[in-house]
Design a protein around this motif. Structure first.
Motif, mmCIF file in Angstrom:
data_model
loop_
_atom_site.group_PDB
_atom_site.id
_atom_site.type_symbol
_atom_site.label_atom_id
_atom_site.label_comp_id
_atom_site.label_asym_id
_atom_site.label_seq_id
_atom_site.Cartn_x
_atom_site.Cartn_y
_atom_site.Cartn_z
ATOM 1 N N MET A 195 19.784 -15.197 -16.237
ATOM 2 C CA MET A 195 19.584 -14.133 -15.255
ATOM 3 C C MET A 195 18.407 -14.416 -14.312
ATOM 4 N N THR A 196 17.418 -15.164 -14.774
ATOM 5 C CA THR A 196 16.277 -15.487 -13.926
ATOM 6 C C THR A 196 16.473 -16.784 -13.147
ATOM 7 N N GLY A 197 17.628 -17.423 -13.312
ATOM 8 C CA GLY A 197 17.931 -18.635 -12.550
ATOM 9 C C GLY A 197 17.338 -19.905 -13.119
ATOM 10 N N ARG A 198 16.812 -19.852 -14.330
ATOM 11 C CA ARG A 198 16.204 -21.040 -14.924
ATOM 12 C C ARG A 198 17.200 -21.879 -15.710
ATOM 13 N N PHE A 199 18.427 -21.384 -15.892
ATOM 14 C CA PHE A 199 19.480 -22.148 -16.562
ATOM 15 C C PHE A 199 20.759 -22.016 -15.733
ATOM 16 N N PRO A 200 20.975 -22.951 -14.781
ATOM 17 C CA PRO A 200 22.155 -22.845 -13.917
ATOM 18 C C PRO A 200 23.449 -23.210 -14.639
ATOM 19 N N VAL B 41 28.119 -31.619 -9.867
ATOM 20 C CA VAL B 41 26.712 -31.934 -9.597
ATOM 21 C C VAL B 41 26.011 -30.645 -9.206
ATOM 22 N N LEU B 42 24.705 -30.668 -9.290
ATOM 23 C CA LEU B 42 23.896 -29.544 -8.844
ATOM 24 C C LEU B 42 23.046 -30.065 -7.697
ATOM 25 N N GLU B 43 23.286 -29.543 -6.526
ATOM 26 C CA GLU B 43 22.632 -30.055 -5.330
ATOM 27 C C GLU B 43 21.106 -30.022 -5.473
ATOM 28 N N GLY B 44 20.492 -31.140 -5.101
ATOM 29 C CA GLY B 44 19.048 -31.244 -5.159
ATOM 30 C C GLY B 44 18.511 -31.700 -6.502
ATOM 31 N N ARG B 45 19.362 -31.874 -7.500
ATOM 32 C CA ARG B 45 18.930 -32.303 -8.834
ATOM 33 C C ARG B 45 19.759 -33.509 -9.261
ATOM 34 N N ALA B 46 19.104 -34.557 -9.699
ATOM 35 C CA ALA B 46 19.796 -35.747 -10.196
ATOM 36 C C ALA B 46 20.005 -35.613 -11.705
ATOM 37 N N LEU B 47 21.209 -35.951 -12.151
ATOM 38 C CA LEU B 47 21.516 -35.855 -13.576
ATOM 39 C C LEU B 47 20.845 -37.002 -14.322
ATOM 40 N N GLY B 48 20.187 -36.663 -15.405
ATOM 41 C CA GLY B 48 19.523 -37.668 -16.215
ATOM 42 C C GLY B 48 20.313 -38.031 -17.453
ATOM 43 N N LYS B 49 20.894 -37.022 -18.117
ATOM 44 C CA LYS B 49 21.591 -37.267 -19.375
ATOM 45 C C LYS B 49 22.695 -36.235 -19.565
ATOM 46 N N VAL B 50 23.864 -36.707 -19.963
ATOM 47 C CA VAL B 50 24.976 -35.819 -20.295
ATOM 48 C C VAL B 50 24.973 -35.625 -21.804
ATOM 49 N N ALA C 217 24.554 -24.885 -25.439
ATOM 50 C CA ALA C 217 23.994 -25.919 -24.570
ATOM 51 C C ALA C 217 22.475 -25.960 -24.692
ATOM 52 N N VAL C 218 21.841 -24.799 -24.693
ATOM 53 C CA VAL C 218 20.380 -24.732 -24.833
ATOM 54 C C VAL C 218 19.958 -25.307 -26.179
ATOM 55 N N ASN C 219 20.706 -25.023 -27.232
ATOM 56 C CA ASN C 219 20.388 -25.563 -28.557
ATOM 57 C C ASN C 219 20.483 -27.085 -28.595
ATOM 58 N N LYS C 220 21.306 -27.669 -27.705
ATOM 59 C CA LYS C 220 21.407 -29.127 -27.603
ATOM 60 C C LYS C 220 20.291 -29.720 -26.759
ATOM 61 N N GLY C 221 19.530 -28.872 -26.085
ATOM 62 C CA GLY C 221 18.457 -29.349 -25.223
ATOM 63 C C GLY C 221 18.841 -29.425 -23.755
ATOM 64 N N ALA C 222 19.936 -28.798 -23.380
ATOM 65 C CA ALA C 222 20.421 -28.850 -21.995
ATOM 66 C C ALA C 222 19.549 -28.021 -21.062
ATOM 67 N N ILE D 171 24.544 -26.314 -17.167
ATOM 68 C CA ILE D 171 25.945 -26.608 -17.474
ATOM 69 C C ILE D 171 26.639 -26.880 -16.152
ATOM 70 N N ILE D 172 27.328 -28.018 -16.083
ATOM 71 C CA ILE D 172 28.115 -28.336 -14.893
ATOM 72 C C ILE D 172 29.594 -28.336 -15.269
ATOM 73 N N GLY D 173 30.465 -28.234 -14.263
ATOM 74 C CA GLY D 173 31.901 -28.255 -14.523
ATOM 75 C C GLY D 173 32.379 -27.075 -15.342
ATOM 76 N N TYR D 174 31.762 -25.915 -15.146
ATOM 77 C CA TYR D 174 32.106 -24.716 -15.927
ATOM 78 C C TYR D 174 33.528 -24.249 -15.616
ATOM 79 N N LYS D 175 34.262 -23.918 -16.645
ATOM 80 C CA LYS D 175 35.612 -23.365 -16.508
ATOM 81 C C LYS D 175 35.800 -22.304 -17.586
ATOM 82 N N GLU D 176 36.760 -21.417 -17.328
ATOM 83 C CA GLU D 176 37.089 -20.410 -18.327
ATOM 84 C C GLU D 176 38.575 -20.133 -18.304
ATOM 85 N N ASN D 177 39.089 -19.755 -19.449
ATOM 86 C CA ASN D 177 40.484 -19.360 -19.606
ATOM 87 C C ASN D 177 40.513 -18.001 -20.279
#
Length: 116
Positions: free
Chosen positions: A31-36, A42-51, A73-78, A81-87
């Motif tokens: 909600m505060t924008g610290r976990f997009p 990709v997330l514009e302006g940020r380079a991916l370091g590790k998947v 994801a947070v528990n894994k150290g992320a 999250i990119i490529g989000y989808k839902e069903n």
């Protein structure tokens, strides 16, 4: 026939298992924008370091499925999250079953610039 009689015991044990996901902390981060969480790769302006891999959560409540996925994801150290989808599956009794998934990632650390 024996398997029909023993099925509820397994469900009861699984329901009693302690949850390691801290949903309130993750909700605050999101909600505060610290976990997009984005649908793009990709997330514009940020380079991916590790998947870190795929994170998935399912449930009958959309918030539970979404924030459960983010908590995993947070528990894994992320850091995102990119490529989000839902069903959503609609059942004949009127209930809905949600499945949220995406790729947990960490960003590259920004390079420190040296000024003289």
């Amino acid at each position: 026939m024996l398997f029909l009689l023993g099925g509820n015991d397994k469900k009861a044990r699984k329901a009693d298992a302690p949850r390691t996901e801290n949903m309130e902390v993750v909700k605050e981060l999101f909600m505060t924008g610290r976990f997009p969480v984005v649908t793009t790769e990709v997330l514009e302006g940020r380079a991916l370091g590790k998947v870190l891999g795929l994170v998935v959560c399912r449930g009958y409540d959309s918030d539970e499925a979404f924030f459960g996925m983010a908590a995993r994801a947070v528990n894994k150290g992320a850091q995102a999250i990119i490529g989000y989808k839902e069903n959503v599956a609609f059942h004949p009794d009127g209930s809905k079953y949600f499945c949220c998934y995406g790729t947990a990632v960490q960003f590259e650390k920004p390079k420190k610039s040296i000024t003289v």
